[in-house]
Design a protein around this motif. Sequence first.
Motif, PDB file in Angstrom:
ATOM      1  N   ARG A  26       0.881  -1.232  -0.055  1.00  0.00           N
ATOM      2  CA  ARG A  26      -0.062  -0.069  -0.182  1.00  0.00           C
ATOM      3  C   ARG A  26       0.673   1.233  -0.005  1.00  0.00           C
ATOM      4  N   LEU A  28       0.692   3.605   2.035  1.00  0.00           N
ATOM      5  CA  LEU A  28       1.414   4.095   3.266  1.00  0.00           C
ATOM      6  C   LEU A  28       2.383   3.348   3.745  1.00  0.00           C
ATOM      7  N   GLU A  29       2.714   2.020   3.323  1.00  0.00           N
ATOM      8  CA  GLU A  29       3.928   1.095   3.566  1.00  0.00           C
ATOM      9  C   GLU A  29       4.903   1.644   2.671  1.00  0.00           C
ATOM     10  N   PHE A  32       6.178   4.591   4.628  1.00  0.00           N
ATOM     11  CA  PHE A  32       6.759   4.106   5.887  1.00  0.00           C
ATOM     12  C   PHE A  32       8.496   4.008   5.575  1.00  0.00           C
ATOM     13  N   GLN A 328      -9.215   5.748  13.332  1.00  0.00           N
ATOM     14  CA  GLN A 328      -9.781   5.681  11.633  1.00  0.00           C
ATOM     15  C   GLN A 328     -11.161   5.323  11.728  1.00  0.00           C
TER      16      GLN A 328
END
Length: 336
Positions: A26, A28-29, A32, A328
Amino acid sequence: MSAMHEVPAIPRVAAPVPRLANGRWRALEIAFWLLPVGAYFAFTGYLVLISQIMIVGLFALSLDLILGYAGIVSLGHAAFFGLGAYTAGLLAVHGWGEPLSGLLAAALVAGVFGYVTSFLVVRGQDLTRLMVTMGIGLMLFEAANKAAFITGGVDGLSGMVVGKLFGVFEFDLAGKTAYIYSFVVLFLLFVLIRRLVHSPFGLSLIGIREGGQRMPAIGVDVNRRLGAIFTISAAVAGVAGALLAQTTQFVGLDMLGFSRSAELMIILVLGGTGRLYGALIGAAVFMLAQDYIAGLNPAYWQFYIGLLLVLIVLFARGGVLGGLERLQKLFAKEKA
């Protein structure tokens, strides 16, 4: 009349077929993992600290494999970390300072020791496993202390000479080579572990954690699966220990100590178990908080770390990642 009362056939709806996680990364990964790349250029004065955070994160990742996914509680995981450190350290002291082969040797020694001790660990329940792992760690610590002629005892193993990485990159005082080395090893092992936990083997571990007594009914050998993941976890912990030994060029008895195993459990609680990224985030939170608070109050920094842990447990069940997931979901409900 029979035709009038004939019940219309109900069309059959195909049941959804359970699918494994596709393993796609993803956004977001990806973001990171870009953070350490940016930190290399933005925080040149903190490269040593960040590289140690990555090593501790890898160590916490090894514990998350058995605790977060297989449900094996361990308070002696530092035994494998210390074994890996002493393996790489002793090789470097006796003239074999090539870093990559040192990592492989550390993984092999820690993995073999993990495989042997797994027969004692996996057959018990939570309390039994807790005591057995703690006992193994304490015995190994005392053995290393008694064998001071090999390990250096309380003075530690000094005189390590770690060779250049690929024969080119020397481990400098600024920590640039150590930073890149630690990051690459962490990322490669994370990719392998991520693939492992998303595989049928990883899903079977979750099944064992949630209902181990039911898994044999579908043909799963519980003890064999637990022994396998315990061995893999030990090998990863050994690599983390070797990384710390090679980048600091020192090995001390504290690497086998009970306090290191206890800190590792705290790190996982802070970040969140069974999530992989929880181990990395927990390591960053713990070590940055420790570094900052110890600078403010060197005598009582453990009090504030304990307070942080209590607050996380009370208000963010599941650690930092668990709290973020709940927030969330809360925002999603409000929008709905």
